[in-house]
Design an enzyme around this catalytic site. Structure first.
Site, PDB file in Angstrom:
ATOM      1  N   LYS A 203     -74.347  98.554  26.017  1.00 21.08           N
ATOM      2  CA  LYS A 203     -75.704  99.211  26.110  1.00 21.08           C
ATOM      3  C   LYS A 203     -76.484  99.877  25.207  1.00 21.08           C
ATOM      4  CE  LYS A 203     -74.765  99.864  31.195  1.00 21.08           C
ATOM      5  NZ  LYS A 203     -73.282  99.453  31.412  1.00 21.08           N
TER       6      LYS A 203
ATOM      7  N   HIS B 182     -79.919  99.871  29.492  1.00 19.57           N
ATOM      8  CA  HIS B 182     -78.873  99.799  30.780  1.00 19.57           C
ATOM      9  C   HIS B 182     -79.667  98.844  31.816  1.00 19.57           C
ATOM     10  CE1 HIS B 182     -76.663 100.298  34.139  1.00 19.57           C
ATOM     11  NE2 HIS B 182     -76.545 101.739  34.251  1.00 19.57           N
TER      12      HIS B 182
ATOM     13  N   HIS C 136     -68.735 100.953  30.874  1.00 18.31           N
ATOM     14  CA  HIS C 136     -69.928 101.085  31.267  1.00 18.31           C
ATOM     15  C   HIS C 136     -70.773 101.802  30.377  1.00 18.31           C
ATOM     16  CE1 HIS C 136     -72.680 101.148  34.570  1.00 18.31           C
ATOM     17  NE2 HIS C 136     -72.754 102.627  34.445  1.00 18.31           N
TER      18      HIS C 136
ATOM     19  N   PHE D 172     -74.495 104.432  40.911  1.00 20.00           N
ATOM     20  CA  PHE D 172     -74.836 105.743  41.776  1.00 20.00           C
ATOM     21  C   PHE D 172     -74.176 105.388  43.173  1.00 20.00           C
ATOM     22  CE2 PHE D 172     -78.830 106.944  39.127  1.00 20.00           C
ATOM     23  CZ  PHE D 172     -78.281 107.365  38.264  1.00 20.00           C
TER      24      PHE D 172
ATOM     25  N   GLU E  40     -65.980 108.382  31.817  1.00 20.53           N
ATOM     26  CA  GLU E  40     -65.283 107.162  31.811  1.00 20.53           C
ATOM     27  C   GLU E  40     -64.138 107.122  30.900  1.00 20.53           C
ATOM     28  OE1 GLU E  40     -66.552 102.493  31.133  1.00 20.53           O
ATOM     29  OE2 GLU E  40     -67.981 104.124  30.846  1.00 20.53           O
TER      30      GLU E  40
ATOM     31  N   CYS F 226     -75.561 100.263  39.783  1.00 19.30           N
ATOM     32  CA  CYS F 226     -75.321  99.615  38.655  1.00 19.30           C
ATOM     33  C   CYS F 226     -74.099  98.817  38.506  1.00 19.30           C
ATOM     34  CB  CYS F 226     -75.466 100.875  37.452  1.00 19.30           C
ATOM     35  SG  CYS F 226     -76.699 101.588  37.352  1.00 19.30           S
TER      36      CYS F 226
END
Length: 411
Positions: free
Chosen positions: A333, A338, A301, A397, A312, A162
């Site tokens: 998002k 996403h 994010h 990830f 985050e 991502c």
């Protein structure tokens, strides 16, 4: 060192297939999440996704090309077509080896893999398409854009889940800043809303089970339960400032910093202390020659997963210290879902428009306060604000972190 500016942008997304439409929806806080239509989801725990609507691949491809081109490449090429048209130049005045194409995809041709594997099981190996491999591989969007434009400079495809397209934009920025390129087509694309992909993400407990599109992608909300799968492509044209000025280019914003770090922690969870992501933000500011208190807005994010949003939050506090309580933070998002490998580029586009127009997007759909996400998360909607510095965070990830620092353009 060269200054690097954004002179063209293009988008294919759940909130619009051109910059004007997508930006209007960002300003209005209008999301693109709906019930899944790409496959029969009646037996799936996951009922909603952020699908691209009314996409016309024939704007960028001949009809005969489509059978050998995965949807993610089609999204990327259409976004690139828009971006080049928007920038107002074909760069024929430059050496083609000085124009790069750095465009990534987190997963590549997932839909093609699913379809060809089903064909393999049903009809045998001889029926697998000879185009399967070039359709599936994650570098083919970059390759196709280069083939169609004739740009022969650095051409590669970062793959960092991502964080993919944020890394792509960062690497393009550095190539121009340090003099290896004069211009670059950069960004990312993804098309992974398929039954197989949804099953995989769902079984790892990453996706929301909400059946209410308005309360599905809800970053920083206490009731968040996973992310919403999105799809699309975002492409930016980055250009060396003096070349852009010489041709009278429109300049959206300037990229001034890029931080790339690794968590070295876990295959899916971010570092619980936010060390890697926090350091990435600090590195981006350091390269930009800016301080924490200079940051006006962070496009987080903000995936709407229980772990990402609270970790985050810690990363932002670590990076900005006391200034964290004042900076405006939102996750778009909530609108787009996403977009995986395309998320960073689409969010950089949103940051560039925010700087250009003086508008900070809100975090749509928010209702329930979470004490572990106690930043100024723009939960009352977007607002007009004179902003000069924005950070865009992307975390992938595997512990991949990328932060882009954008600045309102000034002579």
């Amino acid at each position: 060192m060269n200054r690097v500016v954004i002179t063209g942008m293009g988008i294919v997304s759940p909130i619009g297939n051109d910059i004007a439409t997508a930006w209007d929806n960002v300003r209005a806080g209008k999301h693109g999440i709906s019930f899944i239509s790409k496959f029969d989801a009646s037996d799936s725990d996951v009922k909603v996704a952020a699908e691209v609507k009314d996409f016309d691949p024939l704007k960028a491809f001949e009809k005969k090309e489509l059978r050998r081109t995965d949807l993610y490449t089609q999204y990327a090429m259409e976004a690139a077509r828009q971006a080049l048209e928007d920038c107002g130049s074909d760069f024929k005045d430059l050496d083609p080896f000085r124009i790069g194409v750095i465009v990534g995809s987190g997963i590549g041709g997932f839909g093609t893999t699913e379809a060809e594997h089903a064909k393999f099981l049903e009809k045998g190996g001889n029926r697998v398409s000879p185009f399967y491999i070039p359709m599936m591989i994650s570098n083919m969007a970059a390759g196709t854009i280069a083939i169609k434009t004739g740009f022969k400079g650095a051409n590669f495809a970062p793959v960092t889940a991502c964080a993919t397209s944020a890394h792509a934009v960062g690497e393009a920025f550095r190539n121009i800043k340090h003099g290896y390129l004069d211009a670059c087509v950069t960004g990312g694309s993804e098309a992974a809303i398929s039954e197989f992909a949804i099953a995989g993400f769902n079984n790892m407990k990453a996706l929301s089970h909400s059946d209410n599109p308005d309360r599905a992608s809800i970053p920083f909300d206490k009731d968040r339960d996973g992310f919403i799968m999105g799809e699309g492509g975002g492409i930016l044209i980055l250009e060396e400032l003096e070349h852009a000025k010489a041709r009278g280019a429109k300049i959206y914003a300037e990229i001034v910093g890029y931080g790339a770090t690794g968590d070295a922690y876990h295959i899916t969870s971010p570092d619980p202390e936010g060390l890697g992501a926090g350091k990435g933000m600090q590195l981006a500011l350091e390269e930009a020659g800016l301080k924490a208190e200079d940051v006006d807005y962070i496009n987080a994010h903000g995936t709407s997963t229980p772990l990402n949003d609270k970790y985050e939050t810690k990363a932002i506090k670590l990076a900005l210290g006391d200034a964290a309580k004042d900076v405006m933070v939102s996750s778009t998002k909530a609108l787009t879902g996403h977009l995986l490998g395309a998320a960073g580029a689409v969010e950089a586009i949103i940051c560039a428009k925010s700087l250009e127009e003086g508008f900070v997007p809100g975090t749509a759909g928010f209702q329930e306060y979470d004490e572990e996400c106690d930043l100024n998360n723009m939960t009352d909607g977007g607002k007009d604000a004179e902003i000069h510095v924005a950070l865009s965070n992307s975390l992938g990830f595997g512990g991949h972190n990328a932060t882009l620092c954008l600045k309102k353009y000034a002579e």
